[in-house]
Each structure stands twice: as structure tokens, then as C-alpha cells.
Design a protein around this motif. Structure first.
Motif, PDB file in Angstrom:
ATOM      1  N   ASP A 189     -19.419 -32.074-154.783  1.00  0.00           N
ATOM      2  CA  ASP A 189     -20.475 -32.651-155.618  1.00  0.00           C
ATOM      3  C   ASP A 189     -19.940 -33.935-156.243  1.00  0.00           C
ATOM      4  OD1 ASP A 189     -22.435 -33.361-157.372  1.00  0.00           O
ATOM      5  OD2 ASP A 189     -22.493 -31.445-158.448  1.00  0.00           O
ATOM      6  N   PRO A 190     -20.401 -35.102-155.800  1.00  0.00           N
ATOM      7  CA  PRO A 190     -19.867 -36.367-156.322  1.00  0.00           C
ATOM      8  C   PRO A 190     -20.205 -36.631-157.785  1.00  0.00           C
ATOM      9  CG  PRO A 190     -21.759 -36.766-154.908  1.00  0.00           C
ATOM     10  CD  PRO A 190     -21.446 -35.302-154.781  1.00  0.00           C
ATOM     11  N   LYS A 191     -21.030 -35.775-158.383  1.00  0.00           N
ATOM     12  CA  LYS A 191     -21.347 -35.930-159.798  1.00  0.00           C
ATOM     13  C   LYS A 191     -20.549 -34.966-160.670  1.00  0.00           C
ATOM     14  CE  LYS A 191     -26.060 -37.558-158.929  1.00  0.00           C
ATOM     15  NZ  LYS A 191     -27.511 -37.329-159.186  1.00  0.00           N
ATOM     16  N   LYS A 246     -14.447 -34.347-158.408  1.00  0.00           N
ATOM     17  CA  LYS A 246     -13.909 -35.708-158.240  1.00  0.00           C
ATOM     18  C   LYS A 246     -12.426 -35.777-158.575  1.00  0.00           C
ATOM     19  CE  LYS A 246     -17.270 -37.615-160.722  1.00  0.00           C
ATOM     20  NZ  LYS A 246     -18.095 -38.674-161.384  1.00  0.00           N
ATOM     21  N   ALA A 259     -20.027 -41.785-158.972  1.00  0.00           N
ATOM     22  CA  ALA A 259     -20.399 -40.873-157.888  1.00  0.00           C
ATOM     23  C   ALA A 259     -20.438 -41.586-156.543  1.00  0.00           C
ATOM     24  CB  ALA A 259     -21.750 -40.228-158.194  1.00  0.00           C
ATOM     25  N   THR A 294     -18.268 -40.376-153.363  1.00  0.00           N
ATOM     26  CA  THR A 294     -18.882 -40.039-152.076  1.00  0.00           C
ATOM     27  C   THR A 294     -18.185 -40.769-150.936  1.00  0.00           C
ATOM     28  OG1 THR A 294     -21.029 -39.657-153.130  1.00  0.00           O
ATOM     29  CG2 THR A 294     -21.029 -40.083-150.759  1.00  0.00           C
TER      30      THR A 294
END
Length: 240
Positions: free
Chosen positions: A4-6, A11, A59, A63
């Protein structure tokens, strides 16, 4: 979705992979590896490395980094951060083939246009490493046991079943010794052709005592772990 890039925690797991790549490259830092992944120099404020370690990056950058690592450094990324770089069924299948598949008993053979009856199998010619689009071929397998066999074809990471049964069934019986497949119900060879996809093709045969061998990759991975079977593989280039 495995990444999940958020999500800051997700991250943050990118950083150890970037750091490991930087350690392998002279004069590289995690920030410069990030630039490679993003595709251009990223504008950074002070102590950006700390933000990377905490997962405090955009984000869009996350990604791009995740995609770049997946495509270019998956083995390292999977080893250091398997939670966000899980092994796909296709990747697991490729690992199983690399570890277990034999290459000494399975080959492709060319089938002449006039070929068709059992008495003329002496005309079959082994394929070296290249076949042409539209060229007729069949499988030749030297088996040490009686049983059943299924066939798979791999092209650009995608796998497809090739039915071998005389009536379109996935599996076909095999005998001890040389087997030529697939066959029609009358016993004649039913030659195969590749008419569309050029490039490297993998062909895999799975043999077992039972005819109920799964033909989907997920099912095969689980089935192979608990059943006695043999895996045979050969590779050819398909050209115009």
C-alpha cells in the motif's frame, strides 16, 4: 494488494532494500538508488534519509520504487521484505522447475507433413533449439514408469495447459520407454503448432501414477508438494 503506497509502515520497508542495493554499489546511497527507481533526481529537503526510513515519502515515489524493485531486484527485495514483495504463484512455479525439472528425457520432435500413422514414427526429427511458426511438432518423453502425463506451455511468464488426451482431456496415459504425444483416439499422432507467439517457450511435462494432475499453477504447487511425480522441461525459441 501486498503493498500500500499510502501506508507508512509499508513504505518504510522499502528502505532496507534500497540500503542493501546501495551497499553493493560503490558511490551509491539509498537516495541515489531511489533516483534510479523513480527515473529522475528527486528534490529533497534536509535529512531525507530519515524520512525514507520512516516511510515518510510520497505515495507516487513509493509506487515507482516498489515497481522498479519488483522488476529489477525481486530476489533481494523478497528476501529482505517478503511482506511487501511476496512470491507470486508463477515465481514459485519457476523456482520449483529450476530445482526439480529434468531435461534429459523430454524433447520436441518435428512432424513431417506426411506423418500421421504409427509405422512412420521413425521420421520424427528432434528439434534442436528452434522451431518456426506453423511448424508441426509433438512431444517425445522417455518414461521409466507407466502412468499419466499433463503438458504446460510457458510464454512470457504465463502458463497454459496443452490437452494431451485423445478426446481433449488434460492428461494422457504413458508407457515405459518412448512416448510420442499427443495422440488421437485411433492412435495417430495429433501434431501441435505454434502460430502466433515468437520468442522463448518453455514446455513442461508432469508425470504421475494418477491421471488427476491439476493443470492450474496454484493447484500444481500444492499438489506437487504432497504427491510423487516427475517434472520434465525443455526450452525452444520460436521464430518466423
Amino acid at each position: 494488494m501486498s503493498f500500500d503506497p499510502k501506508n507508512k509502515a509499508d513504505k518504510a520497508k522499502l528502505y532496507p532494500v534500497l540500503k542493501a542495493l546501495a551497499d553493493l554499489a560503490p558511490r551509491k546511497t539509498p537516495e541515489l538508488i531511489m533516483d534510479d527507481a523513480v527515473g529522475y533526481p528527486v528534490a529533497r529537503g534536509q535529512d531525507y534519509a530519515r524520512n525514507m526510513r520512516r516511510g515518510e515519502i510520497a505515495a507516487t515515489y513509493a509506487t515507482l520504487i516498489h515497481q522498479w524493485l519488483t522488476e529489477n531486484h525481486f530476489e533481494l527485495a523478497h528476501r529482505l521484505a517478503a511482506e511487501i514483495f511476496p512470491e507470486t504463484p508463477e515465481q514459485r512455479w519457476q523456482t520449483i522447475l529450476d530445482e526439480r525439472a529434468r531435461t534429459d528425457s523430454f524433447r520436441l520432435v518435428q512432424v513431417p507433413l506426411v506423418m500421421g500413422i504409427l509405422e512412420r514414427e521413425s521420421q520424427l526429427k528432434p528439434v534442436d533449439s528452434i522451431i518456426r511458426l506453423g511448424e508441426r511438432f509433438c512431444f517425445e518423453l522417455d518414461s521409466e514408469e507407466e502412468g499419466f502425463v499433463i503438458a504446460l506451455q510457458g510464454v512470457r511468464g504465463q502458463w497454459h495447459n496443452i490437452p494431451l488426451g485423445s478426446n481433449g482431456e488434460a492428461s494422457a496415459p504413458i508407457k515405459i520407454g518412448a512416448n510420442h504425444l499427443p495422440r488421437l483416439s485411433e492412435g495417430q499422432l495429433d501434431p501441435l503448432t505454434e502460430n502466433h507467439d515468437e520468442g522463448l517457450h518453455e514446455f513442461v511435462l508432469i508425470t504421475a501414477r494418477s491421471k488427476d494432475i491439476p493443470v492450474d499453477i496454484k493447484g500444481l504447487i500444492a499438489w506437487i508438494a504432497g504427491n510423487r511425480c516427475e517434472l520434465h522441461r525443455t526450452r525452444v525459441q520460436v521464430l518466423k
